[in-house]
Write an enzyme that holds these catalytic residues in place. Structure first.
Site, short mmCIF file in Angstrom:
data_model
loop_
_atom_site.label_atom_id
_atom_site.label_comp_id
_atom_site.label_asym_id
_atom_site.label_seq_id
_atom_site.Cartn_x
_atom_site.Cartn_y
_atom_site.Cartn_z
N CYS A 27 -1.81 19.37 -19.70
CA CYS A 27 -2.07 18.49 -18.57
C CYS A 27 -3.52 18.48 -18.14
CB CYS A 27 -1.24 18.87 -17.34
SG CYS A 27 -0.03 20.15 -17.54
N GLY A 78 -3.05 14.44 -21.57
CA GLY A 78 -1.62 14.20 -21.42
C GLY A 78 -1.33 12.72 -21.29
N ASN A 105 -2.04 22.78 -14.29
CA ASN A 105 -2.40 22.76 -15.71
C ASN A 105 -2.24 24.18 -16.23
OD1 ASN A 105 -3.49 22.31 -18.27
ND2 ASN A 105 -5.59 22.52 -17.56
N GLY A 106 -1.39 24.36 -17.24
CA GLY A 106 -1.21 25.69 -17.81
C GLY A 106 0.24 26.03 -18.03
N TYR A 121 -11.17 21.75 -29.60
CA TYR A 121 -10.31 20.59 -29.77
C TYR A 121 -9.98 19.81 -28.50
CZ TYR A 121 -5.99 17.97 -30.82
OH TYR A 121 -5.04 17.00 -30.93
#
Length: 470
Positions: A12, A38, A112-113, A252
């Site tokens: 996310c 996302g 996020n995570g 990435y």
């Protein structure tokens, strides 16, 4: 799903703003810049000082907020979220921000995570009478906050955060304030900026560039920022911190125009490519990268090797997010729809194909096959990261060893399986040198778990799915 075309998916991206009359509109543009993190769902919650309002849905940002839905949101503060759904974790109920109402006020959460102790906490909460409405880790924090016995809201939040283990960048908003928290290892990126008099927070600094905000600093591991109409206040919810940002953010996930801890992502990737060329040279005619995240590394490789860099692979940007693939032949066709070789570049050439990682190996094999079908004489694969041998439990969708080809196969075995004429990965030390973080210690403030198996947090027995990651 087109997820098979690229081997990894981040979970996310989060964005928040406090003190701007067009907070929802600014958040919309901020989420657009984070769309790469996302594509399965998006949402925005705004505060007008008295109530929280929400618009969210499944799909891309521009799809969710089509038809004037953005105009329904009014207020001077907002938090937003884009998400990627893991297997079995889709559905509207899991789209964030999550919004909860109670007699004492409302709370919205964006995360996020991935929490490695989420299942343990869920069992504990359900045993105490909580009824969980989603399969998301994020909901756990709301219940922990509500159950905390501290009188002040900030102390409730700090107490709840202290119970969490794993990776988390949280935005927490009530009617009157926004809180920002980063886990004690800082596993996910999170930055603070200003837009005029408004404070902004985002997963990546590229969001600041889109909206015209000024970058101030990164949020520190274990830090809790409290932002309201009186300004910004920083506190600590954990003093036991050890920096371990995800290495794949540099390799990435993040956009090339983002900066992480003062290091530009494009520059880091070019340096990875240069280091790779030093470690694994090969006689070749041309260098190409697998779009998009590998382009920077391919340019760096070509510069150091003094070989021409060419666009040997073209990405079709008009392929939809999903693609029905009921048979093997159609799955093969899906890759061809996404990536196309340029015959005029590769025909009769010895090609160096630079990619950022090999996860399952299926995509690499298909791309190599396409290049050879387009006339490439040789295809030499160079990977700008070490072999990914271990699953990630911090928000990337590789949760088992079985998903990772390098977990059970040697480099030579992988080379044979993907059909490359040669294959080389970047060394762990070379990767750290190329990224150039100045932190002391063996890992220089980076999480190397997917390469080394050394996790910066405790990993619980039930950490591996089925729970939804974010």
């Amino acid at each position: 799903m087109l997820t098979e075309i690229r081997g990894l998916n981040e979970e996310c991206g989060v964005f928040g703003i406090w003190g701007h009359p067009e907070s929802a509109q600014v958040t919309y543009y901020g989420l657009h810049s984070l769309q790469h993190r996302g594509q399965e769902g998006a949402g925005i919650v705004v505060s007008d000082g008295e109530k929280l309002s929400c618009v969210k849905g499944e799909g891309l940002v521009n799809e969710v907020f089509a038809g004037g839905k953005l105009q329904e949101l009014h207020g001077r503060a907002a938090i937003g979220h884009v998400r990627y759904a893991t297997a079995g974790g889709g559905g509207f109920e899991n789209v964030q921000p999550l919004l909860f109402h109670s007699q004492t006020g409302s709370i919205a959460l964006a995360h996020n995570g991935n929490l490695v102790n989420a299942n343990a906490l869920k069992y504990q909460l359900e045993g105490q009478g909580s009824i969980l409405q989603t399969s998301s880790d994020t909901e756990v924090l709301a219940h922990l906050i509500k159950r905390s016995g501290y009188p002040l809201f900030k102390d409730k939040v700090k107490n709840a955060l202290s119970l969490l283990k794993g990776a988390y960048a949280f935005l927490i908003m009530t009617e009157t304030e926004m809180m920002v928290a980063l886990d004690p290892n800082g596993l996910r990126p999170l930055s603070l900026g200003m837009l005029g008099d408004a404070y902004v927070v985002a997963s990546e600094t590229c969001a600041f560039d889109i909206i015209g905000a000024t970058y101030l600093r990164d949020v520190e591991p274990g830090e809790l920022l409290i932002i309201n109409d009186e300004g910004l206040h920083s506190e600590r919810f954990s003093l036991h911190t050890q920096r371990a940002i995800c290495s794949m953010e540099y390799i990435y996930f993040s956009r090339p125009d983002s900066n992480i801890n003062g290091i530009n992502v494009h520059t880091a990737r070019k340096n990875l490519g240069k280091q790779l060329a030093m470690e694994a040279p090969v006689d070749a005619d041309v260098v190409t990268g697998v779009p998009d995240s590998s382009i920077s590394a391919a340019i760096g490789y070509a510069e150091w090797a003094e070989l021409p860099y060419e666009l040997g692979l073209i990405k079709n940007r008009y392929v939809g997010r999903t693609f029905i693939q009921p048979s093997q032949s159609l799955r093969e066709q899906g890759v061809k729809m996404k990536l196309s070789p340029v015959r005029g570049v590769v025909e009769g050439k010895r090609v160096v194909m630079v990619d950022d990682s090999i996860v399952r190996g299926t995509t690499s094999r298909r791309i190599i096959q396409m290049l050879k079908e387009a006339g490439a004489k040789e295809v030499h694969v160079r990977i700008s990261s070490p072999p990914m041998k271990n699953p990630c439990f911090y928000g990337i969708d590789t949760s088992t060893h079985e998903e990772l080809i390098a977990s059970a196969h040697s480099v030579e075995e992988i080379r044979q399986m993907i059909g490359a004429d040669s294959l080389a990965f970047l060394s762990e030390t070379g990767m750290l040198d190329a990224i150039g973080r100045s932190y002391d210690g063996e890992t220089r403030g980076q999480c190397m778990a997917c390469f080394t198996g050394k996790y910066p947090t405790e990993i619980y027995p039930d950490t591996v799915l089925p729970h939804e990651k974010c």
